[in-house]
Design a protein around this motif. Structure first.
Motif, PDB file in Angstrom:
ATOM      1  N   ILE A  20       0.842  -1.200   0.000  1.00  0.00           N
ATOM      2  CA  ILE A  20       0.000   0.000   0.000  1.00  0.00           C
ATOM      3  C   ILE A  20       0.877   1.251   0.000  1.00  0.00           C
ATOM      4  N   CYS A  40       2.028   1.859  -3.463  1.00  0.00           N
ATOM      5  CA  CYS A  40       0.962   2.487  -4.262  1.00  0.00           C
ATOM      6  C   CYS A  40       0.834   3.978  -3.935  1.00  0.00           C
ATOM      7  N   SER A  41       0.985   4.320  -2.649  1.00  0.00           N
ATOM      8  CA  SER A  41       0.865   5.728  -2.247  1.00  0.00           C
ATOM      9  C   SER A  41       1.999   6.564  -2.833  1.00  0.00           C
ATOM     10  N   PHE A  75       1.326   7.062  -6.561  1.00  0.00           N
ATOM     11  CA  PHE A  75       0.269   8.065  -6.724  1.00  0.00           C
ATOM     12  C   PHE A  75       0.829   9.475  -6.523  1.00  0.00           C
TER      13      PHE A  75
END
Length: 446
Positions: free
Chosen positions: A203, A206-207, A210
């Motif tokens: 996660i 992914c952050s 982004f």
């Protein structure tokens, strides 16, 4: 009443003006706000992650993340700082070809170096048998963080060099931890059980991706068509000759920042090192002003110096020094009064770190008195001199820790760290005054 109106008018004029002072104040204020908000969000995020992961999984996660942040220095290869030097300089000269060439070369080099670091981590973990399965999997996913994190730092530096402070800092310091906290929290609420470290690391990956996407979009949106369409010129040999010393300086600064805690753990014990580490972290809270001002000051130093606007540079450096000193001094006074209470929040055993905290705060205040000396040297082509001074400070720090820790424990470590900090700051002040004829302090010299 008239005085109040005039003061208010002058303040508004300063903030909205186009002079170096107004630009510095606006940028530093934005940076300070983002840093305070980001620190609060990160603090809350770490508390939540500790609860969501559980003790063992959180330990694996933090251990891997610590190594990733250290090795990230090699991934960036010093081009984040080099960007702050070259982009404003080429912009002053309106050398669009070199700007385009630097953008292309720096991204290519960072991609290659961060890929090598990633491959090195994966290969090392694959061949080390002592790692258990859970830690190994967290390492595998964590290794994939190096490349996007390196690029995120590079694009943040590009936006800083264009004086886009909010766009530079918000993705990394606010959006990334908020994204991580929200997604992890939602999964935890749905599952009602501790999450594995590998999932949270995924996660986190992914952050970062982004946040990187937002930074790339922001930079491209603010990149002028003239630069985008320019024919690139390359001076890779010079760029590398500057970036590598900046990388070494960053590495030495990181080692210096951790040396006292590491040596305390080795010479006295990890329990004492843990108490000291808490005092050290609290002492760094007063550095918000230094970090905020330097965020804006670094590209401005390069721009004004290479434009030959030395009087404006002196005025900006003096204003920056006053801002740094004011925030650091006020913060230090507050922490001296509240130090006992803040340390007690960690546990009553941590209160014995109060004296080391005061010593470290004194070192930070003297550091603030010296202004942005490191950036002044690095942004004006004197990074090798800066590196030699930092290396001297590192040696002094090590020797003093070695001598003082066995005698005075945590107090000795704090004295060693503060002394090393004072040494290299004062040495840099002397060099800046003599070599560049710029006074980086708040003091006046005849």
């Amino acid at each position: 009443m008239l005085k109040k109106i005039n003061l208010k008018y002058l303040f508004i004029k300063l903030i909205n003006g186009q002079g170096v002072g107004a630009i510095l104040v606006r940028g530093a204020s934005q940076s300070l706000i983002v840093q305070i908000i980001g620190t609060g969000i990160n603090f809350i995020s770490q508390i939540l992650l500790a609860r969501i992961l559980g003790v063992n999984n959180y330990g694996d996660y933090i251990y891997v993340l610590t190594w990733i942040n250290i090795l990230l220095l090699i991934g960036v290869m010093g081009f984040d700082t080099a960007t702050l030097r070259y982009m404003p300089r080429y912009d002053v000269d309106q050398d669009l070809g070199l700007i385009k060439g630097f953008l292309l070369s720096s991204q290519k080099i960072v991609l290659i170096s961060s890929s090598i670091v990633t491959a090195g981590i994966l290969l090392f973990v694959f061949n080390v048998s002592k790692f258990n399965y859970s830690l190994r999997m967290v390492f595998y996913v964590g290794a994939l963080l190096v490349q996007p994190l390196a690029l995120l730092q590079l694009y943040a530096a590009r936006l800083r060099s264009s004086k886009k402070i909010l766009l530079a800092q918000v993705p990394l310091q606010i959006i990334r931890p908020v994204f991580l906290m929200l997604i992890t929290g939602c999964i935890y609420i749905l599952t009602q059980s501790h999450l594995p470290g590998v999932l949270v690391m995924a996660i986190n990956l992914c952050s970062v991706i982004f946040a990187l996407g937002l930074s790339i979009w922001a930079f491209r949106k603010n990149l002028s068509p003239e630069i985008r369409n320019a024919r690139p010129d390359f001076n890779t040999k010079e760029w590398m000759s500057v970036a590598i010393p900046l990388l070494i300086i960053s590495g030495m600064s990181m080692v210096m920042g951790q040396m006292d805690t590491v040596m305390l753990g080795a010479l006295i014990g990890t329990d004492v090192a843990g108490i000291y580490s808490s005092a050290q972290r609290i002492s760094t809270l007063v550095l918000f002003g230094l970090q905020a001002v330097n965020t804006m000051a670094a590209p401005m130093i390069s721009e004004l110096y290479y434009a030959g606007r030395i009087k404006e540079l002196q005025r900006m450096v003096t204003l920056a020094s006053w801002g740094i000193f004011a925030v650091t001094s006020i913060g230090s006074v507050v922490l001296i009064f509240l130090g006992h209470w803040i340390l007690s929040l960690f546990g009553q055993a941590f209160v014995i770190g109060y004296l080391p905290l005061i010593i470290l705060l004194i070192g930070n205040v003297i550091n603030a008195l010296c202004g942005s000396v490191g950036f002044i040297l690095n942004m004006t082509g004197n990074q090798k001199i800066s590196g030699r001074i930092i290396a001297g400070g590192l040696v002094i720090n090590f020797l003093l820790n070695l001598c003082l820790i066995p005698k005075w424990n945590m107090t000795g470590a704090a004295i060693a760290t503060a002394t090393g900090m004072i040494y290299w700051n004062l040495f840099m002040v002397i060099v800046v005054i003599r070599k560049l004829k710029i006074n980086p302090t708040i003091c006046r010299f005849n």
